[in-house]
Design a protein around this motif. Structure first.
Motif, PDB file in Angstrom:
ATOM      1  N   UNK A 147       0.805  -1.212   0.000  1.00  0.00           N
ATOM      2  CA  UNK A 147       0.000   0.000   0.000  1.00  0.00           C
ATOM      3  C   UNK A 147       0.842   1.268   0.000  1.00  0.00           C
ATOM      4  N   UNK A 148       2.078   1.164   0.493  1.00  0.00           N
ATOM      5  CA  UNK A 148       2.985   2.303   0.500  1.00  0.00           C
ATOM      6  C   UNK A 148       3.790   2.413  -0.792  1.00  0.00           C
ATOM      7  N   UNK A 149       3.530   1.502  -1.712  1.00  0.00           N
ATOM      8  CA  UNK A 149       4.171   1.595  -3.020  1.00  0.00           C
ATOM      9  C   UNK A 149       5.506   0.909  -3.139  1.00  0.00           C
ATOM     10  N   UNK A 150       5.903   0.108  -2.145  1.00  0.00           N
ATOM     11  CA  UNK A 150       7.143  -0.650  -2.296  1.00  0.00           C
ATOM     12  C   UNK A 150       6.953  -1.697  -3.387  1.00  0.00           C
ATOM     13  N   UNK A 151       8.031  -1.919  -4.155  1.00  0.00           N
ATOM     14  CA  UNK A 151       7.920  -2.859  -5.265  1.00  0.00           C
ATOM     15  C   UNK A 151       9.297  -3.403  -5.608  1.00  0.00           C
ATOM     16  N   UNK A 152       9.364  -4.504  -6.360  1.00  0.00           N
ATOM     17  CA  UNK A 152      10.658  -5.077  -6.742  1.00  0.00           C
ATOM     18  C   UNK A 152      11.492  -4.158  -7.620  1.00  0.00           C
ATOM     19  N   UNK A 153      10.872  -3.150  -8.225  1.00  0.00           N
ATOM     20  CA  UNK A 153      11.607  -2.247  -9.102  1.00  0.00           C
ATOM     21  C   UNK A 153      12.508  -1.276  -8.327  1.00  0.00           C
ATOM     22  N   UNK A 154      12.269  -1.151  -7.001  1.00  0.00           N
ATOM     23  CA  UNK A 154      13.006  -0.141  -6.245  1.00  0.00           C
ATOM     24  C   UNK A 154      13.541  -0.751  -4.959  1.00  0.00           C
ATOM     25  N   UNK A 155      14.850  -1.034  -4.895  1.00  0.00           N
ATOM     26  CA  UNK A 155      15.436  -1.582  -3.666  1.00  0.00           C
ATOM     27  C   UNK A 155      15.382  -0.552  -2.548  1.00  0.00           C
ATOM     28  N   UNK A 156      15.538  -1.018  -1.314  1.00  0.00           N
ATOM     29  CA  UNK A 156      15.365  -0.120  -0.176  1.00  0.00           C
ATOM     30  C   UNK A 156      16.512  -0.258   0.822  1.00  0.00           C
ATOM     31  N   UNK A 157      16.784   0.853   1.502  1.00  0.00           N
ATOM     32  CA  UNK A 157      17.578   0.853   2.717  1.00  0.00           C
ATOM     33  C   UNK A 157      16.600   1.127   3.850  1.00  0.00           C
TER      34      UNK A 157
END
Length: 265
Positions: free
Chosen positions: A13-23
């Motif tokens: 729902x917060x828009x996290x996706x496999x296209x954008x890695x995260x720290x």
């Protein structure tokens, strides 16, 4: 009790996706209720949604204070006799400092995680081997730049920007000097340049990010997602406009006081 499914739905729902890695920086206590499976479940949910996750796994207990060193280094030389006696040798499996949070240590211990070898400022990541490998002794925060090049994002879970390590990388982009610190390793004492300043004033950046941050709640925990490239651009601009921005307000802070002194020298 929060479940794996609750977390996955919230992160999507917060828009996290496999296209954008995260720290990620997280406080498990911020949820106000237990997560079934604890930090392992939280990490699993992030990996399910994003697939590529990293976190700082710093190890401050390796640090030493010498008797002498360079000027304007925000350090009282010779004041570390007791600290030096308690210092530990850095080794690849050394646990992350408790200040990094339980999630960072859980990530470090994951069988698919790769950890960098900086004796103070290591990072661990899953699915981000090239990003982790970008770090060098001379450029300890280079992994953040490499993550930004992949269109990465910062995820703050129950913490504010005082925990946001990426702001330190933006400081270096703006030309704010780092400091020198020393670490105990099996190969001797290593000099570690580009050690970052104080982060206690970093939450002052929040108003400058309102148009790019995505916010949500998971139980009682506020979650913020910030595009890393936007964060770096905004912070760099703030510091180029005002070299004394984002310093803390504590009465005595060696690192922030050093920046103030250098600005008027």
């Amino acid at each position: 009790m929060l479940t794996f499914r609750d977390l996955v739905q919230a992160f999507r729902g917060l828009g996290l996706s496999p296209q954008r890695p995260v720290i990620v920086h997280a406080s498990l206590s911020s949820f106000g209720e237990d997560i079934r499976g604890g930090a392992e479940t939280l990490l699993g949910a992030l990996l399910t949604v994003s697939g590529r996750v990293m976190a700082p796994t710093f190890t401050y207990k390796t640090m030493l204070i010498p008797e002498a060193g360079p000027e304007n280094n925000a350090l009282t030389y010779g004041a570390g006799k007791d600290l030096n006696q308690m210092a530990e040798f850095f080794f690849p499996d050394m646990p992350a400092d408790p200040l990094m949070g339980v999630l960072a240590e859980t990530l470090r211990r994951h069988p698919q995680a790769k950890r960098s070898m900086h004796p103070i400022l290591s990072f661990a990541g899953i699915g981000l081997d090239e990003v982790i490998s970008a770090q060098t002794l001379a450029e300890p925060l280079a992994s953040i730049g490499a993550l930004a090049a992949l269109d990465g994002e910062v995820v703050l879970i129950g913490v504010n920007h005082t925990a946001n390590t990426s702001i330190h990388y933006a400081e270096s982009l703006a030309g704010r000097q780092g400091f020198v610190r020393w670490a105990l390793t099996p190969k001797g004492v290593w000099e570690c340049p580009a050690f970052p300043g104080c982060s206690d004033g970093f939450d002052a950046v929040a108003p400058y990010l309102e148009d790019v941050v995505r916010r949500g709640r998971i139980a009682q925990s506020e979650v913020q997602v910030i595009p890393l490239a936007s964060l770096l651009e905004r912070v760099r601009g703030i510091l180029e406009d005002d070299p004394l921005a984002l310093l803390c307000a504590r009465v005595e802070c060696e690192r922030c006081d050093t920046y103030r002194r250098l600005a008027v020298a």
